[in-house]
Design an enzyme around this catalytic site. Structure first.
Site, PDB file in Angstrom:
ATOM      1  N   CYS A 259       0.811  -1.233   0.000  1.00 32.27           N
ATOM      2  CA  CYS A 259       0.000   0.000   0.000  1.00 32.27           C
ATOM      3  C   CYS A 259       0.836   1.271   0.000  1.00 32.27           C
ATOM      4  O   CYS A 259       0.335   2.340  -0.335  1.00 32.27           O
ATOM      5  CB  CYS A 259      -0.949   0.006   1.188  1.00 32.27           C
ATOM      6  SG  CYS A 259      -1.921  -1.488   1.303  1.00 32.27           S
TER       7      CYS A 259
ATOM      8  N   ASN B  96     -10.150  -0.425   0.239  1.00 37.70           N
ATOM      9  CA  ASN B  96      -8.687  -0.331   0.232  1.00 37.70           C
ATOM     10  C   ASN B  96      -8.167  -0.912  -1.089  1.00 37.70           C
ATOM     11  O   ASN B  96      -8.239  -2.120  -1.303  1.00 37.70           O
ATOM     12  CB  ASN B  96      -8.152  -1.107   1.437  1.00 37.70           C
ATOM     13  CG  ASN B  96      -6.634  -1.094   1.515  1.00 37.70           C
ATOM     14  OD1 ASN B  96      -5.951  -0.695   0.578  1.00 37.70           O
ATOM     15  ND2 ASN B  96      -6.104  -1.553   2.640  1.00 37.70           N
TER      16      ASN B  96
ATOM     17  N   HIS C 151      -3.362   6.921   3.174  1.00 42.53           N
ATOM     18  CA  HIS C 151      -3.779   5.630   2.603  1.00 42.53           C
ATOM     19  C   HIS C 151      -5.185   5.319   3.108  1.00 42.53           C
ATOM     20  O   HIS C 151      -5.489   5.484   4.296  1.00 42.53           O
ATOM     21  CB  HIS C 151      -2.783   4.553   3.053  1.00 42.53           C
ATOM     22  CG  HIS C 151      -3.211   3.167   2.710  1.00 42.53           C
ATOM     23  ND1 HIS C 151      -3.729   2.825   1.480  1.00 42.53           N
ATOM     24  CD2 HIS C 151      -3.215   2.017   3.454  1.00 42.53           C
ATOM     25  CE1 HIS C 151      -4.028   1.533   1.473  1.00 42.53           C
ATOM     26  NE2 HIS C 151      -3.727   1.019   2.657  1.00 42.53           N
TER      27      HIS C 151
HETATM   28  O1  UT7 Z   1      -3.477  -1.705   3.775  1.00 40.15           O
HETATM   29  C1  UT7 Z   1      -3.410  -2.305   5.014  1.00 40.15           C
HETATM   30  C2  UT7 Z   1      -4.480  -3.344   5.094  1.00 40.15           C
HETATM   31  N1  UT7 Z   1      -4.997  -3.715   6.361  1.00 40.15           N
HETATM   32  C3  UT7 Z   1      -5.532  -2.894   7.249  1.00 40.15           C
HETATM   33  O2  UT7 Z   1      -5.480  -1.696   7.157  1.00 40.15           O
HETATM   34  C4  UT7 Z   1      -6.244  -3.535   8.396  1.00 40.15           C
HETATM   35  C5  UT7 Z   1      -6.397  -2.609   9.568  1.00 40.15           C
HETATM   36  N2  UT7 Z   1      -7.366  -3.169  10.522  1.00 40.15           N
HETATM   37  C6  UT7 Z   1      -8.686  -2.964  10.392  1.00 40.15           C
HETATM   38  O3  UT7 Z   1      -9.137  -2.243   9.499  1.00 40.15           O
HETATM   39  C7  UT7 Z   1      -9.596  -3.570  11.443  1.00 40.15           C
HETATM   40  O4  UT7 Z   1      -8.803  -4.161  12.444  1.00 40.15           O
HETATM   41  C8  UT7 Z   1     -10.570  -4.643  10.861  1.00 40.15           C
HETATM   42  C9  UT7 Z   1     -11.630  -3.978  10.011  1.00 40.15           C
HETATM   43  C10 UT7 Z   1      -9.817  -5.678  10.049  1.00 40.15           C
HETATM   44  C11 UT7 Z   1     -11.293  -5.363  11.995  1.00 40.15           C
HETATM   45  O5  UT7 Z   1     -11.980  -4.412  12.800  1.00 40.15           O
HETATM   46  P1  UT7 Z   1     -11.817  -4.408  14.381  1.00 40.15           P
HETATM   47  O6  UT7 Z   1     -12.701  -3.361  14.888  1.00 40.15           O
HETATM   48  O7  UT7 Z   1     -10.345  -4.315  14.670  1.00 40.15           O
HETATM   49  O8  UT7 Z   1     -12.388  -5.811  14.750  1.00 40.15           O
HETATM   50  P2  UT7 Z   1     -11.683  -6.985  15.562  1.00 40.15           P
HETATM   51  O9  UT7 Z   1     -10.653  -7.670  14.725  1.00 40.15           O
HETATM   52  O10 UT7 Z   1     -11.251  -6.460  16.901  1.00 40.15           O
HETATM   53  O11 UT7 Z   1     -12.888  -7.976  15.774  1.00 40.15           O
HETATM   54  C12 UT7 Z   1     -14.026  -7.630  16.556  1.00 40.15           C
HETATM   55  C13 UT7 Z   1     -15.096  -8.668  16.341  1.00 40.15           C
HETATM   56  C14 UT7 Z   1     -14.578 -10.096  16.389  1.00 40.15           C
HETATM   57  O12 UT7 Z   1     -15.553 -10.895  17.016  1.00 40.15           O
HETATM   58  P3  UT7 Z   1     -15.407 -11.301  18.564  1.00 40.15           P
HETATM   59  O13 UT7 Z   1     -14.131 -12.061  18.645  1.00 40.15           O
HETATM   60  O14 UT7 Z   1     -15.394 -10.023  19.327  1.00 40.15           O
HETATM   61  O15 UT7 Z   1     -16.641 -12.129  18.788  1.00 40.15           O
HETATM   62  C15 UT7 Z   1     -14.461 -10.492  14.951  1.00 40.15           C
HETATM   63  O16 UT7 Z   1     -14.589 -11.884  14.770  1.00 40.15           O
HETATM   64  O17 UT7 Z   1     -15.647  -8.512  15.032  1.00 40.15           O
HETATM   65  C16 UT7 Z   1     -15.643  -9.778  14.353  1.00 40.15           C
HETATM   66  N3  UT7 Z   1     -15.544  -9.541  12.930  1.00 40.15           N
HETATM   67  C17 UT7 Z   1     -16.615  -9.390  12.138  1.00 40.15           C
HETATM   68  N4  UT7 Z   1     -17.939  -9.410  12.385  1.00 40.15           N
HETATM   69  C18 UT7 Z   1     -18.770  -9.223  11.380  1.00 40.15           C
HETATM   70  C19 UT7 Z   1     -14.408  -9.418  12.185  1.00 40.15           C
HETATM   71  N5  UT7 Z   1     -14.753  -9.193  10.892  1.00 40.15           N
HETATM   72  C20 UT7 Z   1     -16.103  -9.176  10.841  1.00 40.15           C
HETATM   73  C21 UT7 Z   1     -17.029  -8.986   9.812  1.00 40.15           C
HETATM   74  N6  UT7 Z   1     -18.356  -9.013  10.116  1.00 40.15           N
HETATM   75  N7  UT7 Z   1     -16.650  -8.760   8.538  1.00 40.15           N
END
Ligand code: UT7
Length: 337
Positions: free
Chosen positions: A122, A294, A264
């Protein structure tokens, strides 16, 4: 050094197909994976993204790059024969060899140029701009075409709901030309860093020479994106902020002297957290993650192009580009438009 570099044209291109959050939830539901439009909007700010249609050669990476390049050339008042150098930032090349830069050169007819691919994920466009800046300042190159383009849909892991919702396809381009070092309109400074110790945070395990793909690996999605989103989020907020400060400090500038911040586009929550840390009002932050998701190396140049074309970015304004990506890689470019 007597030369400096400036951007004289920008362009962007996206595939036709819009994929909404609802489309993704319906697709995942077929494999018993749950997500929703509201979760994706709240946690990422993304409403839809574009995806290339497999088999449509008009939407190959180099074809999106070509469309973006033609727009940028037109704005700069240049032709393909004016290009000396093509730097093509991508982590989803058309083919392993030849480079996507060579595919683009073939399609564009830029026969006087030399081209290469650059993989900084990225941060790729910012790395590319920095390389163009160096070649131009040393007098070796007069006109460079820098592209950031991806078909990330080709490596999305549809069994991982935390990553598959984020990515889209697209391309952005810039024509970078020689100017005088005394010119008001130029790239002021570039700042790059990578931290290979954090390779595991975002990687595609198989498909390179370390692990050539086997049918078993395909079944395990090892040729697709593996990501630790929560950890990347924290690093992203920290490094985007510190690179912004570093670029401003280098030029004896303060945040209030910035007209536009082009981060980004990975997640609106990352962007808002960085703006808050920098004490930068969101009115000065350019955002299109809601419409395109993204698109990796394409987010910064396509966002830049949009804001140049709709007149938000005006001549004489100070613009800061800032990115992070797999590697991990980080980079910023400060310029006077
Ligand atoms: O170019 C670089 C590319 N990557 C990035 O920039 C990634 C940066 N990170 C992010 O954007 C965020 O961390 C994510 C969008 C990937 C995830 O969001 P978050 O608020 O950090 O969620 P989390 O990983 O802390 O997960 C919270 C909950 C989890 O469930 P439990 O364990 O609390 O029951 C996940 O399993 O949300 C769940 N979850 C979802 N639920 C519904 C994760 N993805 C999803 C989904 N739909 N798509």
């Amino acid at each position: 050094m007597e030369y400096a570099a400036k951007i004289t044209g920008t362009g962007s291109a996206f595939p036709q197909k819009r994929v909404s959050n609802t489309d993704i939830s319906q697709k995942l539901a077929q494999s018993g994976i749950e997500t929703s439009d509201s979760w994706i909007r709240e946690r990422t700010g993304i409403a839809e993204r574009r995806m290339s249609t497999p088999g449509n050669s008009e939407e190959h990476n180099s074809s999106l790059g070509l469309a973006a390049a033609l727009n940028a050339l037109k704005m700069a008042g240049k032709t393909p024969l004016d290009i000396d150098q093509i730097i093509y930032a991508t982590c989803t090349p058309d083919t392993i060899i030849p480079s996507t830069a060579c595919w683009l050169q073939h399609k564009l007819g830029a026969v006087k140029a030399w081209g290469m691919d650059l993989n900084a994920a990225c941060s790729g466009f910012i790395y590319g701009l920095s390389i163009a800046d160096q070649f131009i300042r040393t007098g070796q190159v007069k006109t460079c075409l820098v592209i950031g383009a991806e078909v990330l849909s080709s490596i999305i892991n549809w069994e991982d709901r935390s990553s598959c919702i984020l990515f889209g396809d697209g391309a952005g381009a810039a024509i970078v030309e020689r100017t005088q070092e005394t010119s008001a309109h130029r790239i002021l400074s570039t700042h790059l860093l990578s931290d290979g110790n954090l390779w595991e945070m975002l990687h595609v395990p198989a498909g390179g020479s370390a692990q050539p793909v086997t049918p078993e690996m395909i079944l395990q999605n090892l040729n697709k994106i593996h990501m630790n989103g929560r950890e990347i989020f924290k690093v992203a907020v920290r490094t985007l902020s510190s690179f912004a400060v570093k670029a401003l400090k280098k030029n004896q500038m303060t945040v209030d002297m910035l007209d536009w911040f082009v981060p980004h586009q990975a997640n609106i929550r990352i962007i808002e957290a960085v703006a808050k840390r920098l004490n930068l009002p969101m009115e000065k932050v350019l955002v299109n993650v809601d419409r395109y998701g993204n698109t990796s190396s394409a987010t910064v140049p396509s966002m830049l192009d949009e804001a140049v074309r709709d007149g938000r970015i005006q001549k004489g304004q100070t613009v800061l580009l800032d990115a992070f990506g797999a590697g991990l890689t980080y980079g910023a470019v400060l310029m006077r438009w």
